[in-house]
Scaffold this motif. Structure first.
Motif, PDB file in Angstrom:
ATOM      1  N   ALA A 137       0.832  -1.210   0.000  1.00 47.91           N
ATOM      2  CA  ALA A 137       0.000   0.000   0.000  1.00 47.91           C
ATOM      3  C   ALA A 137       0.863   1.255   0.000  1.00 47.91           C
ATOM      4  N   HIS A 138       1.912   1.274   0.823  1.00 47.22           N
ATOM      5  CA  HIS A 138       2.789   2.454   0.872  1.00 47.22           C
ATOM      6  C   HIS A 138       3.539   2.644  -0.441  1.00 47.22           C
ATOM      7  N   THR A 139       3.998   1.551  -1.021  1.00 48.04           N
ATOM      8  CA  THR A 139       4.708   1.634  -2.300  1.00 48.04           C
ATOM      9  C   THR A 139       3.782   2.160  -3.390  1.00 48.04           C
ATOM     10  N   LEU A 140       2.571   1.608  -3.461  1.00 41.21           N
ATOM     11  CA  LEU A 140       1.606   2.044  -4.480  1.00 41.21           C
ATOM     12  C   LEU A 140       1.181   3.489  -4.267  1.00 41.21           C
ATOM     13  N   GLU A 141       0.993   3.862  -2.998  1.00 41.45           N
ATOM     14  CA  GLU A 141       0.600   5.242  -2.706  1.00 41.45           C
ATOM     15  C   GLU A 141       1.695   6.222  -3.129  1.00 41.45           C
ATOM     16  N   ASP A 142       2.949   5.880  -2.838  1.00 42.56           N
ATOM     17  CA  ASP A 142       4.064   6.735  -3.264  1.00 42.56           C
ATOM     18  C   ASP A 142       4.106   6.870  -4.781  1.00 42.56           C
ATOM     19  N   LEU A 143       3.914   5.755  -5.477  1.00 43.37           N
ATOM     20  CA  LEU A 143       3.915   5.776  -6.940  1.00 43.37           C
ATOM     21  C   LEU A 143       2.750   6.614  -7.472  1.00 43.37           C
ATOM     22  N   HIS A 144       1.554   6.417  -6.890  1.00 44.10           N
ATOM     23  CA  HIS A 144       0.355   7.169  -7.285  1.00 44.10           C
ATOM     24  C   HIS A 144       0.588   8.679  -7.088  1.00 44.10           C
ATOM     25  N   GLU A 145       1.166   9.043  -5.960  1.00 48.30           N
ATOM     26  CA  GLU A 145       1.444  10.461  -5.685  1.00 48.30           C
ATOM     27  C   GLU A 145       2.516  11.016  -6.616  1.00 48.30           C
ATOM     28  N   THR A 146       3.553  10.239  -6.884  1.00 47.49           N
ATOM     29  CA  THR A 146       4.624  10.693  -7.778  1.00 47.49           C
ATOM     30  C   THR A 146       4.093  10.919  -9.189  1.00 47.49           C
ATOM     31  N   ILE A 147       3.327   9.961  -9.689  1.00 47.89           N
ATOM     32  CA  ILE A 147       2.751  10.125 -11.030  1.00 47.89           C
ATOM     33  C   ILE A 147       1.784  11.308 -11.045  1.00 47.89           C
ATOM     34  N   GLY A 148       1.003  11.466  -9.977  1.00 48.07           N
ATOM     35  CA  GLY A 148       0.099  12.613  -9.888  1.00 48.07           C
ATOM     36  C   GLY A 148       0.851  13.931  -9.949  1.00 48.07           C
ATOM     37  N   THR A 149       1.985  14.001  -9.268  1.00 54.54           N
ATOM     38  CA  THR A 149       2.801  15.216  -9.292  1.00 54.54           C
ATOM     39  C   THR A 149       3.395  15.453 -10.681  1.00 54.54           C
ATOM     40  N   ILE A 150       3.895  14.400 -11.293  1.00 52.52           N
ATOM     41  CA  ILE A 150       4.438  14.528 -12.652  1.00 52.52           C
ATOM     42  C   ILE A 150       3.357  15.047 -13.596  1.00 52.52           C
ATOM     43  N   PHE A 151       2.138  14.588 -13.383  1.00 53.85           N
ATOM     44  CA  PHE A 151       1.092  14.989 -14.304  1.00 53.85           C
ATOM     45  C   PHE A 151       0.579  16.393 -14.107  1.00 53.85           C
ATOM     46  N   TYR A 152       0.888  17.025 -12.994  1.00 56.47           N
ATOM     47  CA  TYR A 152       0.660  18.467 -12.929  1.00 56.47           C
ATOM     48  C   TYR A 152       1.454  19.113 -14.061  1.00 56.47           C
ATOM     49  N   TRP A 153       2.703  18.669 -14.243  1.00 63.84           N
ATOM     50  CA  TRP A 153       3.582  19.232 -15.271  1.00 63.84           C
ATOM     51  C   TRP A 153       3.123  18.842 -16.674  1.00 63.84           C
ATOM     52  N   VAL A 154       2.706  17.596 -16.852  1.00 69.52           N
ATOM     53  CA  VAL A 154       2.248  17.151 -18.178  1.00 69.52           C
ATOM     54  C   VAL A 154       0.977  17.894 -18.575  1.00 69.52           C
ATOM     55  N   ILE A 155       0.062  18.041 -17.648  1.00 71.45           N
ATOM     56  CA  ILE A 155      -1.171  18.779 -17.934  1.00 71.45           C
ATOM     57  C   ILE A 155      -0.835  20.238 -18.227  1.00 71.45           C
ATOM     58  N   GLY A 156       0.079  20.798 -17.449  1.00 75.04           N
ATOM     59  CA  GLY A 156       0.514  22.169 -17.715  1.00 75.04           C
ATOM     60  C   GLY A 156       1.135  22.304 -19.098  1.00 75.04           C
ATOM     61  N   ALA A 157       1.955  21.330 -19.493  1.00 77.92           N
ATOM     62  CA  ALA A 157       2.558  21.346 -20.828  1.00 77.92           C
ATOM     63  C   ALA A 157       1.483  21.255 -21.910  1.00 77.92           C
ATOM     64  N   HIS A 158       0.467  20.435 -21.671  1.00 78.18           N
ATOM     65  CA  HIS A 158      -0.645  20.291 -22.623  1.00 78.18           C
ATOM     66  C   HIS A 158      -1.358  21.641 -22.808  1.00 78.18           C
ATOM     67  N   ILE A 159      -1.623  22.314 -21.710  1.00 79.53           N
ATOM     68  CA  ILE A 159      -2.308  23.615 -21.772  1.00 79.53           C
ATOM     69  C   ILE A 159      -1.413  24.657 -22.448  1.00 79.53           C
ATOM     70  N   LEU A 160      -0.149  24.684 -22.062  1.00 73.26           N
ATOM     71  CA  LEU A 160       0.772  25.649 -22.681  1.00 73.26           C
ATOM     72  C   LEU A 160       0.937  25.384 -24.180  1.00 73.26           C
ATOM     73  N   ALA A 161       0.987  24.115 -24.561  1.00 71.49           N
ATOM     74  CA  ALA A 161       1.103  23.780 -25.982  1.00 71.49           C
ATOM     75  C   ALA A 161      -0.131  24.257 -26.744  1.00 71.49           C
ATOM     76  N   ALA A 162      -1.311  24.061 -26.172  1.00 72.07           N
ATOM     77  CA  ALA A 162      -2.542  24.527 -26.837  1.00 72.07           C
ATOM     78  C   ALA A 162      -2.501  26.044 -27.011  1.00 72.07           C
ATOM     79  N   LEU A 163      -2.071  26.743 -25.979  1.00 63.54           N
ATOM     80  CA  LEU A 163      -1.986  28.205 -26.070  1.00 63.54           C
ATOM     81  C   LEU A 163      -0.899  28.640 -27.051  1.00 63.54           C
ATOM     82  N   TRP A 164       0.230  27.940 -27.075  1.00 60.92           N
ATOM     83  CA  TRP A 164       1.298  28.246 -28.028  1.00 60.92           C
ATOM     84  C   TRP A 164       0.794  28.083 -29.462  1.00 60.92           C
ATOM     85  N   HIS A 165       0.097  26.984 -29.711  1.00 63.99           N
ATOM     86  CA  HIS A 165      -0.455  26.760 -31.050  1.00 63.99           C
ATOM     87  C   HIS A 165      -1.437  27.868 -31.420  1.00 63.99           C
ATOM     88  N   HIS A 166      -2.262  28.265 -30.472  1.00 65.88           N
ATOM     89  CA  HIS A 166      -3.303  29.254 -30.771  1.00 65.88           C
ATOM     90  C   HIS A 166      -2.748  30.668 -30.922  1.00 65.88           C
TER      91      HIS A 166
END
Length: 178
Positions: A137-166
């Motif tokens: 449970a602790h290992t999975l929770e750490d992984l879930h949180e790490t991926i969640g944190t990484i995806f703040y950046w991926v989602i931000g990149a997605h939004i910035l890319a859309a704005l860059w294109h526009h």
């Protein structure tokens, strides 16, 4: 497949924005749970809400992928350079993986931690498919949180890319999803 449409199909556009709202809700629910004391009903409601929003994303991504394979994607006008199309494709693969992996990791974490995923407005829990295992449970929770944190950046990149294109490239990438 109708590749000459200037926009994604209405169903794909609706699913895109619905899933964007759900992902934002999942983050909001889990980040704000700390406003309430451990063991309190409001905190439990926030966690259960996080679980069900995540499961909703998982169910919707299956539908979205089916529609995307069926309907295809309208071309970007003007056409993208090969590197730009490749980068966009890689970002989209990462997003789709996130939509599948995060809810599954969340379920596995809850089950291995002995937490029930309750059917809303009941005390009925989904059957746990994993035995309780605190270390897992602790290992999975750490992984879930790490991926969640990484995806703040991926989602931000997605939004910035859309704005860059526009705004800078001035192509129709963003308008295809509006």
């Amino acid at each position: 497949m109708t590749a000459m449409r200037p926009r994604y199909s209405p169903a794909l556009r609706r699913l895109h924005w619905l899933m964007a709202l759900l992902v934002a809700a999942a983050y909001l629910l889990i980040e704000q749970r700390g406003l309430f004391p451990r063991g309190s009903a409001p905190r439990a409601a926030m966690v259960q809400g996080h679980f069900w929003v995540g499961l909703s994303v998982l169910l919707l991504v299956v539908w979205r992928l089916r529609l995307r394979l069926r309907d295809g994607a309208p071309p970007v006008t003007p056409a993208l350079a090969r590197w730009n199309a490749w980068a966009g494709g890689l970002l989209h693969v990462a997003l789709y993986l996130f939509f599948v992996v995060q809810p599954l990791l969340g379920l596995a974490t809850a089950w291995s931690d002995g937490k029930g995923v309750l059917v809303p407005f009941t005390q009925i829990a989904l059957p746990a498919l994993l035995p309780e295992n605190e270390a897992l449970a602790h290992t999975l929770e750490d992984l879930h949180e790490t991926i969640g944190t990484i995806f703040y950046w991926v989602i931000g990149a997605h939004i910035l890319a859309a704005l860059w294109h526009h705004w800078l490239r001035r192509d129709d990438t963003l308008r295809r999803m509006l």
